[in-house]
Design an enzyme around this catalytic site. Structure first.
Site, PDB file in Angstrom:
ATOM      1  N   HIS A 268      41.750 -80.107  26.155  1.00 49.01           N
ATOM      2  CA  HIS A 268      42.289 -80.015  27.576  1.00 49.01           C
ATOM      3  C   HIS A 268      43.063 -78.987  27.733  1.00 49.01           C
ATOM      4  O   HIS A 268      42.940 -77.856  26.708  1.00 49.01           O
ATOM      5  CB  HIS A 268      43.667 -81.159  27.778  1.00 49.01           C
ATOM      6  CG  HIS A 268      42.796 -82.463  27.466  1.00 49.01           C
ATOM      7  ND1 HIS A 268      41.911 -83.145  28.425  1.00 49.01           N
ATOM      8  CD2 HIS A 268      42.637 -83.458  26.388  1.00 49.01           C
ATOM      9  CE1 HIS A 268      41.472 -84.438  28.071  1.00 49.01           C
ATOM     10  NE2 HIS A 268      42.111 -84.443  26.680  1.00 49.01           N
TER      11      HIS A 268
ATOM     12  N   ASP B  26      46.589 -86.375  17.304  1.00 50.89           N
ATOM     13  CA  ASP B  26      47.782 -85.744  17.932  1.00 50.89           C
ATOM     14  C   ASP B  26      48.931 -85.752  17.041  1.00 50.89           C
ATOM     15  O   ASP B  26      48.637 -86.030  15.656  1.00 50.89           O
ATOM     16  CB  ASP B  26      48.050 -86.456  19.228  1.00 50.89           C
ATOM     17  CG  ASP B  26      48.830 -85.618  20.161  1.00 50.89           C
ATOM     18  OD1 ASP B  26      49.518 -84.955  20.073  1.00 50.89           O
ATOM     19  OD2 ASP B  26      48.549 -85.878  21.432  1.00 50.89           O
TER      20      ASP B  26
END
Length: 354
Positions: A259, A225
């Site tokens: 996602h 991330d």
């Protein structure tokens, strides 16, 4: 055969129901805020309303039991709680209230193993997240984002400026992720068995990939991330935190979990995964909803609602049908895929480069 008058009357009744459907979620939210499921659960059995009222945290010395009675009456009707009435039918005897298979999902969820939807329910019914729903008409007429129309900044800027909202959002997403991942790990052991290294693309603080590694310790987990996100992430055994920009590149591995993103962003991420994928055996694992608008499965209706949640709360997120997934997978360099249904709100999509 219904008469025209009966059909019209039934239509009127349905509109009344939809008009006040928000009352169900508000009553359930109230029960969770008062921790009524936990009170009954800790009591180890059904309780009277006066006992429940006396155990409500931070209540005054004279809580409004009459108000509680009316709220619980609706929640019993909705099967959130069970009412154990006296067998003799006496009005003077005390009704006891117990948990049902619905209210067990509303326990507070203290501890990593407790599966609960309570934090997600509180999050989705908070005024901050219900306000954008009132802006749908504006969005249709004018364009733009519902969240920005309600609050000014878009959701992630709002998160960065509001610590309370950030904590609430994290709790809500973590509880939902825990439920989904338990189903994924249980139903997808064969698919994970051949994976040696796994990257969670946009994995936040790493809870998702940590849950997978805990169940499948042979996997080397990478939580990927933004640098400022992973800098705050806790240590998870078997998980390496890596900071970077998924729209520029992703770490090398055998498999990646993704996602929901906009179509354009999904294609960009998929193309970067395609660049990093091994020549043989690599795959992208997508854990997300596959919409079936005409379906009658347990979660098909909820999938359509969650697509509107994406409209309310995100900049470009959406839920997709299988054909919509097929299109972006092909554009991202994955012409072959397989949808694996699991006992959960989401499905698993395996995407292969050839």
């Amino acid at each position: 055969m219904e008469t025209a008058e009966e059909i019209s009357l039934r239509g009127q009744a349905e509109i009344w129901k939809y008009m006040f459907s928000f009352a169900d979620s508000m009553a359930v939210k109230c029960a969770v805020e008062l921790r009524i499921p936990d009170i009954i659960n800790n009591h180890k059995g059904p309780m009277s309303l006066s006992q429940i009222a006396a155990a409500i945290p931070n209540a005054t010395s004279s809580p409004n039991v009459a108000c509680l009675t009316r709220i619980m009456r609706l929640l019993v009707r909705r099967n959130i709680f069970a009412a154990h009435r006296p067998s003799d039918g006496s009005e003077d005897s005390t009704t006891l209230y117990g948990l049902t298979h619905l209210s067990t999902w509303l326990l507070s969820g203290d501890g990593d193993d407790q599966l609960t939807l309570a934090p997600m329910l509180l999050m989705e019914n908070h005024p901050w997240l219900t306000a954008p729903w009132h802006c749908f008409g504006q969005c249709v007429r004018e364009g733009g984002l519902a969240f920005e129309k309600a609050h000014g900044p878009e959701i992630w800027d709002f998160v960065s400026e509001n610590g309370e909202f950030n904590r609430m959002l994290n709790k809500g997403m973590e509880c939902a992720s825990r439920i989904v991942l338990k189903a994924v790990v249980a139903a997808y052991k064969d698919g994970l068995g051949s994976v040696e290294s796994l990257v969670d693309v946009g994995g936040g603080t790493g809870g998702a990939v940590a849950a997978i590694v805990k169940s499948c310790p042979h996997i080397k987990g990478i939580n990927f991330d933004l640098p400022d996100v992973v800098a705050k992430a806790p240590v998870h055994p078997g998980v390496l935190h890596v900071g970077g920009d998924m729209f520029e590149s992703v770490p090398n591995a055998d498999a990646w979990i993704m996602h929901d993103w906009s179509d354009e962003d999904c294609v960009k991420i998929l193309k970067n995964c395609r660049k990093a994928i091994p020549e043989t055996g690599g795959k992208v694992i997508i854990v997300d909803i596959v919409l079936e608008p005409e379906g009658n499965g347990l979660f098909d209706d909820t999938g359509l609602v969650l697509d509107l949640v994406m409209v309310a709360h995100t900049s470009a997120g959406k839920e997709r049908t299988e054909n919509e997934w097929k299109k972006i997978l092909k554009e991202g360099g994955f012409p072959r895929y397989k949808v694996i249904k699991i006992p959960a709100l989401t499905s698993i999509i395996e995407a292969y480069p050839q």
